[in-house]
Scaffold this motif. Structure first.
Motif, PDB file in Angstrom:
ATOM      1  N   TYR A  14      82.519 -47.116 -21.787  1.00  8.97           N
ATOM      2  CA  TYR A  14      82.367 -45.909 -20.919  1.00  8.97           C
ATOM      3  C   TYR A  14      82.981 -44.923 -21.782  1.00  8.97           C
ATOM      4  N   ARG A  15      84.230 -44.971 -22.268  1.00  9.82           N
ATOM      5  CA  ARG A  15      84.943 -44.291 -23.177  1.00  9.82           C
ATOM      6  C   ARG A  15      83.975 -43.476 -24.123  1.00  9.82           C
ATOM      7  N   LYS A  16      83.403 -44.418 -25.022  1.00  7.24           N
ATOM      8  CA  LYS A  16      82.618 -44.072 -26.001  1.00  7.24           C
ATOM      9  C   LYS A  16      81.335 -43.242 -25.583  1.00  7.24           C
ATOM     10  N   LEU A  17      80.783 -43.467 -24.521  1.00  7.71           N
ATOM     11  CA  LEU A  17      79.621 -42.757 -24.056  1.00  7.71           C
ATOM     12  C   LEU A  17      80.119 -41.379 -23.176  1.00  7.71           C
ATOM     13  N   GLY A  18      81.120 -41.402 -23.158  1.00  2.65           N
ATOM     14  CA  GLY A  18      81.738 -40.205 -22.180  1.00  2.65           C
ATOM     15  C   GLY A  18      81.324 -40.315 -20.629  1.00  2.65           C
ATOM     16  N   VAL A  19      81.157 -41.453 -20.060  1.00  2.00           N
ATOM     17  CA  VAL A  19      81.111 -41.748 -18.859  1.00  2.00           C
ATOM     18  C   VAL A  19      82.132 -42.496 -18.072  1.00  2.00           C
ATOM     19  N   SER A  20      81.973 -42.461 -16.676  1.00  9.64           N
ATOM     20  CA  SER A  20      82.732 -43.047 -15.939  1.00  9.64           C
ATOM     21  C   SER A  20      82.481 -44.251 -15.174  1.00  9.64           C
ATOM     22  N   GLY A  21      81.294 -44.999 -15.416  1.00  6.42           N
ATOM     23  CA  GLY A  21      81.161 -46.386 -15.043  1.00  6.42           C
ATOM     24  C   GLY A  21      79.583 -46.671 -15.218  1.00  6.42           C
ATOM     25  N   ARG A  22      79.383 -47.799 -14.643  1.00  7.49           N
ATOM     26  CA  ARG A  22      78.011 -48.442 -14.716  1.00  7.49           C
ATOM     27  C   ARG A  22      76.850 -47.523 -14.688  1.00  7.49           C
ATOM     28  N   ALA A  23      76.806 -46.785 -13.515  1.00 10.53           N
ATOM     29  CA  ALA A  23      75.713 -45.920 -13.087  1.00 10.53           C
ATOM     30  C   ALA A  23      75.358 -44.979 -14.096  1.00 10.53           C
ATOM     31  N   GLU A  24      76.558 -44.481 -14.260  1.00 10.12           N
ATOM     32  CA  GLU A  24      76.446 -43.039 -15.424  1.00 10.12           C
ATOM     33  C   GLU A  24      75.912 -43.627 -16.513  1.00 10.12           C
ATOM     34  N   ALA A  25      76.468 -44.531 -17.153  1.00  7.33           N
ATOM     35  CA  ALA A  25      76.116 -45.399 -18.603  1.00  7.33           C
ATOM     36  C   ALA A  25      74.419 -45.727 -18.647  1.00  7.33           C
ATOM     37  N   ILE A  26      74.292 -46.393 -17.424  1.00  6.93           N
ATOM     38  CA  ILE A  26      72.704 -46.638 -17.471  1.00  6.93           C
ATOM     39  C   ILE A  26      71.913 -45.181 -17.489  1.00  6.93           C
ATOM     40  N   SER A  27      72.259 -44.331 -16.412  1.00  7.43           N
ATOM     41  CA  SER A  27      71.639 -43.117 -16.294  1.00  7.43           C
ATOM     42  C   SER A  27      71.541 -42.242 -17.641  1.00  7.43           C
ATOM     43  N   LYS A  28      72.652 -42.258 -18.469  1.00  6.41           N
ATOM     44  CA  LYS A  28      72.807 -41.674 -19.824  1.00  6.41           C
ATOM     45  C   LYS A  28      71.715 -42.522 -20.748  1.00  6.41           C
ATOM     46  N   HIS A  29      71.643 -43.678 -20.610  1.00  4.34           N
ATOM     47  CA  HIS A  29      71.116 -44.421 -21.736  1.00  4.34           C
ATOM     48  C   HIS A  29      69.438 -44.052 -21.309  1.00  4.34           C
ATOM     49  N   LEU A  30      69.319 -44.148 -19.980  1.00  2.00           N
ATOM     50  CA  LEU A  30      67.773 -44.048 -19.629  1.00  2.00           C
ATOM     51  C   LEU A  30      67.193 -42.623 -20.279  1.00  2.00           C
ATOM     52  N   GLY A  31      68.087 -41.481 -19.814  1.00  2.00           N
ATOM     53  CA  GLY A  31      68.073 -40.204 -20.343  1.00  2.00           C
ATOM     54  C   GLY A  31      67.729 -40.099 -21.916  1.00  2.00           C
ATOM     55  N   THR A  32      68.245 -40.869 -22.807  1.00  2.00           N
ATOM     56  CA  THR A  32      68.217 -40.830 -24.205  1.00  2.00           C
ATOM     57  C   THR A  32      66.766 -41.730 -24.406  1.00  2.00           C
ATOM     58  N   CYS A  33      66.503 -42.527 -23.481  1.00  2.00           N
ATOM     59  CA  CYS A  33      65.209 -43.239 -23.857  1.00  2.00           C
ATOM     60  C   CYS A  33      64.111 -42.251 -23.689  1.00  2.00           C
ATOM     61  N   ASN A  34      64.231 -41.447 -22.653  1.00  2.00           N
ATOM     62  CA  ASN A  34      63.084 -40.595 -22.340  1.00  2.00           C
ATOM     63  C   ASN A  34      63.099 -39.368 -23.105  1.00  2.00           C
ATOM     64  N   ARG A  35      64.101 -38.980 -23.908  1.00  2.00           N
ATOM     65  CA  ARG A  35      64.212 -37.938 -25.002  1.00  2.00           C
ATOM     66  C   ARG A  35      63.703 -38.439 -26.198  1.00  2.00           C
ATOM     67  N   ASN A  36      63.774 -39.832 -26.281  1.00  2.00           N
ATOM     68  CA  ASN A  36      63.281 -40.080 -27.567  1.00  2.00           C
ATOM     69  C   ASN A  36      61.904 -40.695 -27.454  1.00  2.00           C
ATOM     70  N   GLY A  37      61.176 -40.599 -26.588  1.00  2.00           N
ATOM     71  CA  GLY A  37      59.760 -40.965 -25.949  1.00  2.00           C
ATOM     72  C   GLY A  37      59.922 -42.522 -25.492  1.00  2.00           C
TER      73      GLY A  37
END
Length: 85
Positions: free
Chosen positions: A43-66
């Motif tokens: 969470y610290r490395k991703l700059g998020v506060s919890g599970r949902a935010e970490a997953i959301s950030k990951h999914l956003g990265t996947c969407n940006r990368n195709g």
């Protein structure tokens, strides 16, 4: 964003499958407290506060990368899916 360690990547991939801390610990043969420590570091490395935010950030990265990135993640985590009760 700092790079995740190998163990943090393992924990993060299991997090993405919806496993609980206890399930992750059992799967990785580590203590539940170790899972929690890894999650806090992730969470610290991703700059998020919890599970949902970490997953959301990951999914956003996947969407940006195709869709290829999302497909690749699916292949990587297919063996890490929780077992049926």
């Amino acid at each position: 964003m700092e790079s995740l360690t190998g163990r943090e990547r393992d924990v993060f991939q299991l997090l993405l499958t919806g496993m609980s801390n206890r399930q992750m610990g059992r799967r990785l043969d580590i203590a539940e407290r170790t899972v929690k420590n890894n999650l806090h570091s992730i969470y610290r490395k991703l700059g998020v506060s919890g599970r949902a935010e970490a997953i959301s950030k990951h999914l956003g990265t996947c969407n940006r990368n195709g869709s290829q990135a999302a497909t690749q993640l699916g292949r990587e985590t297919s063996d890490a899916r929780p077992e049926s009760p």
